[in-house]
Each structure stands twice: as C-alpha cells, then as structure tokens.
Design a protein around this motif. Structure first.
Motif, PDB file in Angstrom:
ATOM      1  N   ALA A  16       2.229   1.746  -3.374  1.00 54.90           N
ATOM      2  CA  ALA A  16       1.212   2.125  -4.360  1.00 54.90           C
ATOM      3  C   ALA A  16       0.879   3.612  -4.305  1.00 54.90           C
ATOM      4  O   ALA A  16       0.428   4.190  -5.304  1.00 54.90           O
ATOM      5  CB  ALA A  16      -0.054   1.304  -4.130  1.00 54.90           C
ATOM      6  N   PHE A  17       1.121   4.225  -3.177  1.00 61.16           N
ATOM      7  CA  PHE A  17       0.775   5.631  -2.992  1.00 61.16           C
ATOM      8  C   PHE A  17       1.439   6.535  -4.039  1.00 61.16           C
ATOM      9  O   PHE A  17       0.753   7.288  -4.748  1.00 61.16           O
ATOM     10  CB  PHE A  17       1.144   6.071  -1.575  1.00 61.16           C
ATOM     11  N   PHE A  23       0.144   5.920  -7.675  1.00 59.96           N
ATOM     12  CA  PHE A  23      -1.165   6.514  -7.930  1.00 59.96           C
ATOM     13  C   PHE A  23      -1.029   8.009  -8.208  1.00 59.96           C
ATOM     14  O   PHE A  23      -1.600   8.539  -9.161  1.00 59.96           O
ATOM     15  CB  PHE A  23      -2.083   6.277  -6.730  1.00 59.96           C
ATOM     16  N   PHE A  55      -8.701   2.675  -3.606  1.00 60.47           N
ATOM     17  CA  PHE A  55      -8.053   3.983  -3.538  1.00 60.47           C
ATOM     18  C   PHE A  55      -9.130   5.004  -3.163  1.00 60.47           C
ATOM     19  O   PHE A  55     -10.076   5.233  -3.923  1.00 60.47           O
ATOM     20  CB  PHE A  55      -7.418   4.359  -4.876  1.00 60.47           C
ATOM     21  N   LEU A  62      -5.301  11.917  -3.180  1.00 60.60           N
ATOM     22  CA  LEU A  62      -5.335  10.569  -2.626  1.00 60.60           C
ATOM     23  C   LEU A  62      -5.326  10.630  -1.098  1.00 60.60           C
ATOM     24  O   LEU A  62      -4.465  11.264  -0.499  1.00 60.60           O
ATOM     25  CB  LEU A  62      -4.144   9.760  -3.124  1.00 60.60           C
ATOM     26  N   GLU A 106      -6.235   7.520   0.993  1.00 66.52           N
ATOM     27  CA  GLU A 106      -5.832   6.236   1.557  1.00 66.52           C
ATOM     28  C   GLU A 106      -5.822   5.166   0.475  1.00 66.52           C
ATOM     29  O   GLU A 106      -6.616   5.193  -0.461  1.00 66.52           O
ATOM     30  CB  GLU A 106      -6.799   5.831   2.672  1.00 66.52           C
ATOM     31  N   THR A 107      -4.893   4.241   0.603  1.00 67.25           N
ATOM     32  CA  THR A 107      -4.802   3.085  -0.281  1.00 67.25           C
ATOM     33  C   THR A 107      -4.915   1.823   0.564  1.00 67.25           C
ATOM     34  O   THR A 107      -4.326   1.736   1.639  1.00 67.25           O
ATOM     35  CB  THR A 107      -3.450   3.066  -1.021  1.00 67.25           C
ATOM     36  N   HIS A 108      -5.696   0.865   0.070  1.00 70.40           N
ATOM     37  CA  HIS A 108      -5.867  -0.362   0.840  1.00 70.40           C
ATOM     38  C   HIS A 108      -5.979  -1.567  -0.085  1.00 70.40           C
ATOM     39  O   HIS A 108      -6.742  -1.539  -1.062  1.00 70.40           O
ATOM     40  CB  HIS A 108      -7.118  -0.277   1.714  1.00 70.40           C
ATOM     41  N   GLU A 123       0.832  -1.208   0.000  1.00 75.65           N
ATOM     42  CA  GLU A 123       0.000   0.000   0.000  1.00 75.65           C
ATOM     43  C   GLU A 123       0.865   1.257   0.000  1.00 75.65           C
ATOM     44  O   GLU A 123       0.583   2.225  -0.710  1.00 75.65           O
ATOM     45  CB  GLU A 123      -0.923  -0.011   1.221  1.00 75.65           C
ATOM     46  N   ALA A 132      -7.674  -3.714  -4.939  1.00 74.97           N
ATOM     47  CA  ALA A 132      -7.096  -2.531  -4.305  1.00 74.97           C
ATOM     48  C   ALA A 132      -8.120  -1.404  -4.269  1.00 74.97           C
ATOM     49  O   ALA A 132      -8.816  -1.148  -5.258  1.00 74.97           O
ATOM     50  CB  ALA A 132      -5.849  -2.069  -5.052  1.00 74.97           C
TER      51      ALA A 132
END
Length: 306
Positions: free
Chosen positions: A119-120, A123, A150, A136, A138-140, A116, A148
């Motif tokens: 990925a931040f 993105f 976003f 953005l 939060e990423t999970h 995660e 995933a």
C-alpha cells in the motif's frame, strides 16, 4: 557563567521558543484506582503504549501478543510486561485485553504487513497525482476489521478528500488519514539520538511530559539549539525524564551566584554539578576552588562550608 555559555544564549534566543512543545504542562498520574494486575502493551506500528487489564483466567508475559481494543479499533498489541507503579496514566489509557493471540492470528498479521508494504507506493502515487504536500510515515491495516490507517506529516493543512475516495476504491475498506507532528513522526520511525542510543520516544516511553527550555536551564545545559534538540527538531525528550532528578538533587545544593565567606576570603559559587556532587567557587583573591557538596551546610537560610 562562561563567555561561551552567554554567547550561546544570545545567538540562539530567537530560535529556542520554536523548540518547545506548545502545551507546556506535566502529565501526571490521575487519582484513579487501578485493577491489578496491570500490564503495559504496545502498538508496534505507532510505538504507542497502553495499560491493560486481563479477563479472568487469562495469563500473559512479556513478549506475548494479544488482541485488544484501541482508539482505532480492535488490533494486535505486544505485551511489554506487568506494571507495578504506573506513571503518567489516565483512565482512558486503560483497556481490557480480549484474548491472547493464536498462531493463526500471528500468520494473519504477517499477511497484513505484506499488504501494508504494497500500500505504501500506491499511497505515494496517488498523493503525487493529486499534487498534495504529504509525507507518508506509516501504513497500518487493522487486525480485526477492514480499515486502513495512513499516518502522514505535512507543514500545512491538507484537503485529502479526493485522495480518500481514490484509496477507498482501491482497497475496498474504510480509510483513515491522520496528520501527525514531528515528535510523533520520530516516535514511529525511530532512530539513534546524539547519545548513540535509540530515541527516548520510541524505546523509553511515549508518555513523556512536554519539554521546556526551563528544563535545559535547570540542568546547566548550553542553550544552543544544536546541542539540546533532537533529530525531530524539538527539545530532547531526555530533558523531561531527567528533570525531576535534577530538581530533587538541587534542593540539597547551594545555588550558583551566591557568595560564601571561606578561608578568609569571599567566594562566589560559579558552578554546581549535581551529577559529580562538586561545587566550583571563585574567590576575590583570585583562587578557584572545587569543593565536595557534602561540605556545604545551610543554617538560617545561609550556606557555609564545614
């Protein structure tokens, strides 16, 4: 009412409506039958809470992690504890826990957290490439399936179809983008309020009723947008969960503005403080008195002082 208070109302009147939630209503517990024991669990990445029942022969305690269905798919959640009197609960809020998380599950969750974090920046890079107005939050990565999430905020509607295609080609899994509001952003990111305590929506409850200007008025607060709004730019969450207490307390107190004959003079009640249980009055002879509310008695819809 003081001159300052009247000035606050006048200066801020045009802006106050923008602080309210769009859906001014009350989230009440539905008339449903609960299967006990009932537990409250939390999705840590979004600070959302759910109510959950346990399968037979499974026992959990506060601090345990469990695998449970969520609206996004099966995921890991933190057990907050057993609930005796659920508030603001709907049937759709109740899930059935699959199982307790194992040591292997916890290790896998730590690995997903690293993904995660990686990925931040990816993105954000793709958002800049497509010139999209997106922030953005939060990423999970879901625990039990290749998916995933976003979470992002934006002042406008965003066409992110091309962005999703890019993300799918990179992560090789299902991608879900969810645009959230300012209250949801505050709930996810957390922080400290003007009181010095963590945000109510992040640490107290994510199921507070919508907040209205009336709640601030009934609590005798200055209607100054800087004083009654939180970091999210909306009315303070605490106005909501303190509202019922003020309403109940005021039932046994006289209202501001009424007149009472006392000690040979007509007095007008200028301030009622439910917290200190004191009432301030202004007399026609110039006297200013502060009287304990316990001395006020209502008879035939009229108040008098004992």
């Amino acid at each position: 009412m003081s001159d300052i208070f009247e000035s606050d109302i006048y200066n801020q009147a045009e802006n106050l409506s923008s602080l309210e939630d769009n859906d001014i209503g009350v989230v009440e517990t539905e008339n449903i039958v609960f299967d006990y024991p009932l537990y409250q669990i939390k999705l840590e990445y979004s600070s959302e809470t759910l109510y959950a029942n346990l399968p037979e022969k499974l026992s959990v305690k506060a601090g345990d992690y469990v695998i449970t269905p969520t609206r996004y798919g099966k995921d890991m959640a933190l057990v907050l504890g057993e609930v005796k009197k659920p508030i603001g609960i709907k049937q759709s809020d109740i899930v059935k826990i699959d199982r307790k998380a194992t040591e292997e599950d916890l290790k896998k969750r730590e690995e997903l957290k690293k993904k995660e974090a990686d990925a931040f920046p990816i993105f954000k890079e793709k958002v800049a490439l497509h010139k999209l107005d997106m922030k953005l939050i939060e990423t999970h990565f879901l625990f039990d399936e290749p998916k995933a999430l976003f979470f992002f905020s934006s002042d406008n509607r965003v066409d992110f179809r091309e962005l999703v295609k890019d993300l799918v080609s990179i992560f090789k899994m299902r991608i879900e983008l969810r645009q959230i509001g300012v209250r949801d952003e505050a709930r996810i990111t957390g922080g400290l309020g003007v009181c010095g305590r963590p945000f109510c929506c992040n640490k107290v409850s994510d199921k507070l009723r919508p907040v209205s200007i009336r709640m601030a008025k009934d609590q005798n607060l200055s209607l100054n947008s800087m004083k009654i709004s939180g970091q999210c730019g909306r009315l303070l969450c605490c106005l909501s969960y303190e509202f019922d207490w003020y309403n109940e307390a005021r039932k046994n107190l006289p209202s501001e503005g009424i007149k009472i004959y006392y000690d040979g003079t007509n007095f007008r009640i200028t301030e009622v403080n439910p917290i200190t249980n004191m009432v301030k009055m202004s007399g026609e002879d110039g006297r200013l008195l502060e009287v304990n509310a316990k001395r006020f008695v209502q008879e035939n819809n009229h108040w008098r002082i004992q």
